[in-house]
Design a protein around this motif. Structure first.
Motif, short mmCIF file in Angstrom:
data_model
loop_
_atom_site.label_atom_id
_atom_site.label_comp_id
_atom_site.label_asym_id
_atom_site.label_seq_id
_atom_site.Cartn_x
_atom_site.Cartn_y
_atom_site.Cartn_z
N ASP A 60 0.87 -1.17 0.00
CA ASP A 60 0.00 0.00 0.00
C ASP A 60 0.91 1.22 0.00
N ILE A 61 0.49 2.25 -0.70
CA ILE A 61 1.40 3.38 -0.90
C ILE A 61 0.72 4.73 -0.67
N GLY A 62 1.59 5.71 -0.44
CA GLY A 62 1.22 7.11 -0.48
C GLY A 62 1.96 7.69 -1.68
N VAL A 63 1.32 8.58 -2.42
CA VAL A 63 1.90 9.16 -3.62
C VAL A 63 1.98 10.67 -3.45
N ILE A 64 3.16 11.22 -3.67
CA ILE A 64 3.28 12.67 -3.77
C ILE A 64 3.30 13.02 -5.24
N SER A 65 2.39 13.93 -5.59
CA SER A 65 2.34 14.47 -6.94
C SER A 65 2.77 15.93 -6.84
N MET A 66 3.73 16.31 -7.68
CA MET A 66 4.28 17.66 -7.65
C MET A 66 4.25 18.23 -9.05
N ILE A 67 3.64 19.42 -9.19
CA ILE A 67 3.55 20.09 -10.48
C ILE A 67 3.97 21.54 -10.29
N VAL A 68 4.88 22.01 -11.14
CA VAL A 68 5.20 23.43 -11.18
C VAL A 68 4.32 24.02 -12.26
N LEU A 69 3.37 24.84 -11.84
CA LEU A 69 2.39 25.42 -12.75
C LEU A 69 2.92 26.71 -13.36
N GLY A 70 2.55 26.95 -14.59
CA GLY A 70 2.88 28.20 -15.26
C GLY A 70 1.60 28.94 -15.59
N THR A 71 1.41 29.23 -16.87
CA THR A 71 0.20 29.91 -17.33
C THR A 71 -0.53 28.97 -18.29
N PRO A 72 -1.71 29.35 -18.75
CA PRO A 72 -2.41 28.48 -19.71
C PRO A 72 -1.63 28.24 -21.00
N THR A 73 -0.69 29.12 -21.33
CA THR A 73 0.06 28.96 -22.58
C THR A 73 1.52 28.60 -22.38
N GLN A 74 1.98 28.54 -21.13
CA GLN A 74 3.39 28.27 -20.88
C GLN A 74 3.53 27.45 -19.62
N SER A 75 4.33 26.39 -19.69
CA SER A 75 4.55 25.56 -18.51
C SER A 75 5.42 26.31 -17.50
N GLY A 76 5.58 25.72 -16.33
CA GLY A 76 6.41 26.34 -15.30
C GLY A 76 7.84 26.53 -15.79
N PRO A 77 8.54 27.52 -15.23
CA PRO A 77 9.92 27.79 -15.66
C PRO A 77 10.81 26.56 -15.48
N PRO A 78 11.57 26.17 -16.52
CA PRO A 78 12.40 24.96 -16.45
C PRO A 78 13.38 24.94 -15.28
N ASP A 79 13.95 26.08 -14.92
CA ASP A 79 14.90 26.09 -13.81
C ASP A 79 14.19 25.79 -12.48
N VAL A 80 12.96 26.25 -12.33
CA VAL A 80 12.19 25.97 -11.11
C VAL A 80 11.76 24.50 -11.11
N VAL A 81 11.30 24.01 -12.24
CA VAL A 81 10.92 22.60 -12.36
C VAL A 81 12.09 21.71 -11.97
N SER A 82 13.28 22.04 -12.45
CA SER A 82 14.47 21.24 -12.17
C SER A 82 14.78 21.18 -10.68
N VAL A 83 14.69 22.30 -10.00
CA VAL A 83 14.97 22.34 -8.55
C VAL A 83 14.03 21.39 -7.81
N PHE A 84 12.74 21.48 -8.09
CA PHE A 84 11.77 20.64 -7.38
C PHE A 84 11.84 19.18 -7.80
N ASP A 85 12.05 18.91 -9.08
CA ASP A 85 12.16 17.52 -9.53
C ASP A 85 13.34 16.83 -8.87
N LYS A 86 14.48 17.46 -8.91
CA LYS A 86 15.68 16.84 -8.32
C LYS A 86 15.53 16.69 -6.81
N GLY A 87 14.92 17.68 -6.17
CA GLY A 87 14.70 17.59 -4.72
C GLY A 87 13.76 16.45 -4.36
N LEU A 88 12.64 16.37 -5.07
CA LEU A 88 11.67 15.31 -4.78
C LEU A 88 12.29 13.94 -5.01
N GLU A 89 13.02 13.78 -6.09
CA GLU A 89 13.61 12.48 -6.39
C GLU A 89 14.64 12.07 -5.34
#
Length: 147
Positions: A60-89
């Motif tokens: 049985d598991i717990g799942v953390i879902s993490m999303i860096v949100l941007g705008t409707p036309t642009q995803s979150g800034p890649p440098d911010v995404v990288s910080v959180f992705d590497k940290g979470l992993e």
């Protein structure tokens, strides 16, 4: 977007450590409404199954879902995404975290094999059904065979 699955008994400690990480990097990332960047972190739970490479195989598991949100036309800034992705992993590794197969992660075979008791059984079935590797791609090579 990134998701990691941890044993349910470790899920609250995992979540708390990720929250502490978020606080520790808050100043360096400059993720505010003014910069059109926001962070979503959610937690959900699931019951175990018996599918060889399922993130919920045998536990049985717990799942953390993490999303860096941007705008409707642009995803979150890649440098911010990288910080959180590497940290979470990095944090997920401490809690025997398994990545979501269909979402971003940087794990390789050497990281994944110890997390899945039937990893070799899955590879044997894969090789039996696709002996020439016709359906292998760079991603599958990285997570199933590469160091």
């Amino acid at each position: 977007e990134m998701e990691y699955f941890v044993p349910v008994e470790k899920s609250m400690a995992f979540f708390q450590e990720f929250r502490e990480f978020q606080e520790s990097v808050k100043e360096e990332i400059n993720c505010t409404e003014a910069t059109k960047c926001a962070l979503f972190t959610g937690m959900r739970y699931a019951k175990q199954d018996d599918i060889y490479l399922s993130p919920v195989f045998g536990r049985d598991i717990g799942v953390i879902s993490m999303i860096v949100l941007g705008t409707p036309t642009q995803s979150g800034p890649p440098d911010v995404v990288s910080v959180f992705d590497k940290g979470l992993e990095q944090i997920a590794k401490k809690y025997s975290g398994r990545p979501h197969w269909g979402k971003l992660h940087f794990a390789r075979r050497a990281d994944l094999e110890p997390l899945y008791p039937r990893f070799q059984d899955f590879k044997a079935v894969r090789e039996e059904l696709d002996p020439n590797g016709m359906f292998l791609n760079d991603y599958l090579w990285r997570v199933l065979y590469d160091e």
